[in-house]
Enzyme design. Sequence first.
Site, PDB file in Angstrom:
ATOM      1  N   ARG A 183       0.815  -1.214   0.000  1.00 57.53           N
ATOM      2  CA  ARG A 183       0.000   0.000   0.000  1.00 57.53           C
ATOM      3  C   ARG A 183       0.852   1.270   0.000  1.00 57.53           C
ATOM      4  O   ARG A 183       0.406   2.345   0.411  1.00 57.53           O
ATOM      5  CB  ARG A 183      -0.989   0.006   1.176  1.00 57.53           C
ATOM      6  CG  ARG A 183      -1.871  -1.245   1.221  1.00 57.53           C
ATOM      7  CD  ARG A 183      -3.123  -1.047   2.029  1.00 57.53           C
ATOM      8  NE  ARG A 183      -4.012  -0.058   1.421  1.00 57.53           N
ATOM      9  CZ  ARG A 183      -4.819  -0.294   0.377  1.00 57.53           C
ATOM     10  NH1 ARG A 183      -4.831  -1.485  -0.210  1.00 57.53           N
ATOM     11  NH2 ARG A 183      -5.598   0.657  -0.080  1.00 57.53           N
ATOM     12  N   LEU A 184       2.068   1.146  -0.502  1.00 52.32           N
ATOM     13  CA  LEU A 184       2.949   2.312  -0.663  1.00 52.32           C
ATOM     14  C   LEU A 184       2.813   2.804  -2.101  1.00 52.32           C
ATOM     15  O   LEU A 184       3.740   2.753  -2.905  1.00 52.32           O
ATOM     16  CB  LEU A 184       4.392   1.941  -0.317  1.00 52.32           C
ATOM     17  CG  LEU A 184       4.589   1.504   1.141  1.00 52.32           C
ATOM     18  CD1 LEU A 184       5.995   0.991   1.364  1.00 52.32           C
ATOM     19  CD2 LEU A 184       4.301   2.676   2.075  1.00 52.32           C
TER      20      LEU A 184
END
Length: 209
Positions: A183-184
């Site tokens: 989720r970066l």
Amino acid sequence: MSEIELTTGDFTEESEPFSLFGKWLEDAGKSEPNDPNAVALATVDASGLPNVRMVLLKGFDERGFVFYTNFESQKGQEILSAGKAAMCFHWKSLRRQVRVRGPVEVVSDEEADIYYASRPRGSRIGAWASKQSRPLEGRFALEKAVAEYTARYAIGEIPRPSYWSGFRIKPVSIEFWHDRAFRLHDRMEFRRPAGPEGEGGWEKVRMYP
């Protein structure tokens, strides 16, 4: 290499958003199973309560993003009243998203006429038959209206209803999002500080995921 790898994405070299959007839309046309031009359209009603629904993007250029609708519909009335809207494209097959925000203008009669004439005949009849967003007493009432307008315009061209036209969102911000591991994600926002008519160009800002 570390367990978490941060990448710069594929939009770092772009100085303006429309060419990048065109590339992403083209990619979506190759991978999305249906309607790559489908987009969630957000508006706000008189009480300030938001509304969202799916529409189809029918054109874009440096002036903005265009879609067509019945101006007497709920979204038509909300846009005409508030004068602003937002869009969100999400292409699941590509793990990409684009958000657009800005004021809205009505397209020219010429633009609306050209697009309306390009629609299938049944869709043009439907624009006359459907009292969009208003209560319908039963499916038969709609089918009856379709039959009546089909008979009325059995021969020749079908004129564009005066209440049916297009809107253009003139973006003041366009954000590109690309899914990344853990989720970066990559997020890049193009902002137009001087507003939709500004001549100062776009400011590009990388955002935290």
